[in-house]
Design a protein around this motif. Sequence first.
Motif, PDB file in Angstrom:
ATOM      1  N   LEU A  45      98.547  72.863  -9.899  1.00 44.54           N
ATOM      2  CA  LEU A  45      97.328  72.476 -10.611  1.00 44.54           C
ATOM      3  C   LEU A  45      97.629  72.158 -12.073  1.00 44.54           C
ATOM      4  O   LEU A  45      97.060  71.223 -12.639  1.00 44.54           O
ATOM      5  N   SER A  46      98.536  72.907 -12.669  1.00 40.74           N
ATOM      6  CA  SER A  46      98.940  72.645 -14.045  1.00 40.74           C
ATOM      7  C   SER A  46      99.601  71.272 -14.155  1.00 40.74           C
ATOM      8  O   SER A  46      99.326  70.505 -15.080  1.00 40.74           O
ATOM      9  N   ARG A  47     100.446  70.946 -13.208  1.00 45.39           N
ATOM     10  CA  ARG A  47     101.103  69.634 -13.192  1.00 45.39           C
ATOM     11  C   ARG A  47     100.078  68.513 -13.004  1.00 45.39           C
ATOM     12  O   ARG A  47     100.181  67.464 -13.633  1.00 45.39           O
ATOM     13  N   LEU A  48      99.109  68.742 -12.132  1.00 45.10           N
ATOM     14  CA  LEU A  48      98.062  67.739 -11.940  1.00 45.10           C
ATOM     15  C   LEU A  48      97.272  67.529 -13.229  1.00 45.10           C
ATOM     16  O   LEU A  48      96.921  66.392 -13.588  1.00 45.10           O
ATOM     17  N   ASP A  49      96.979  68.628 -13.939  1.00 41.97           N
ATOM     18  CA  ASP A  49      96.272  68.506 -15.225  1.00 41.97           C
ATOM     19  C   ASP A  49      97.069  67.662 -16.217  1.00 41.97           C
ATOM     20  O   ASP A  49      96.521  66.816 -16.908  1.00 41.97           O
ATOM     21  N   MET A  53      96.811  64.035 -15.225  1.00 42.61           N
ATOM     22  CA  MET A  53      95.488  63.490 -15.569  1.00 42.61           C
ATOM     23  C   MET A  53      95.378  63.216 -17.067  1.00 42.61           C
ATOM     24  O   MET A  53      94.780  62.225 -17.473  1.00 42.61           O
ATOM     25  N   GLU A  54      95.954  64.087 -17.882  1.00 41.58           N
ATOM     26  CA  GLU A  54      95.912  63.898 -19.340  1.00 41.58           C
ATOM     27  C   GLU A  54      96.687  62.663 -19.768  1.00 41.58           C
ATOM     28  O   GLU A  54      96.369  62.029 -20.771  1.00 41.58           O
ATOM     29  N   ASN A  55      97.741  62.319 -19.014  1.00 43.64           N
ATOM     30  CA  ASN A  55      98.594  61.196 -19.375  1.00 43.64           C
ATOM     31  C   ASN A  55      98.164  59.866 -18.756  1.00 43.64           C
ATOM     32  O   ASN A  55      98.854  58.857 -18.969  1.00 43.64           O
TER      33      ASN A  55
END
Length: 155
Positions: free
Chosen positions: A145-149, A152-154
């Motif tokens: 989930l942290s990687r997905l966040d 999404m930010e990038n």
Amino acid sequence: MPEGWAVCQLDSIISYEQPTPYIVKSTDYDDTYTTPVLTAGKSFIIGHTNETNGIYEKLPCIIFDDFTTDSKLVDFPFKVKSSAMKILQVKKDINIEYIAMFMSITRLIGDTHKRYWISEYSKIEIPIPPQNEQDRIVKKVRLLLSRLDEIMENL
């Protein structure tokens, strides 16, 4: 099932509490107040209250919207907006975050305005691995989930 795993109904590993003692008396919310007022739906924190009585503090817990079957893991003291939810506690030998993750992807969608916890949702079966495997799964899901966040930010 892998060795050491079990299948349990949610009601055999979760106890629930009615939120009535924790319902906010005034909806005059202000962000300068310290106690969040929660709903299990998408808005989650709907405001802050200065009320000091009836604050839920048996943490962590899961709040469950009895009509939509939305749920959220909560690890801070709070009050609630209405009685249309249940406050859930998981047995001590089970990782509450593992259960919260399962519940966050397990929704019952009905076309009636009924309360779901007792009648249906609590009867859902969940695979329960040994404690160390629950912890490993939670850690891995958090990482993903942290990687997905980050992705999404990038974008």
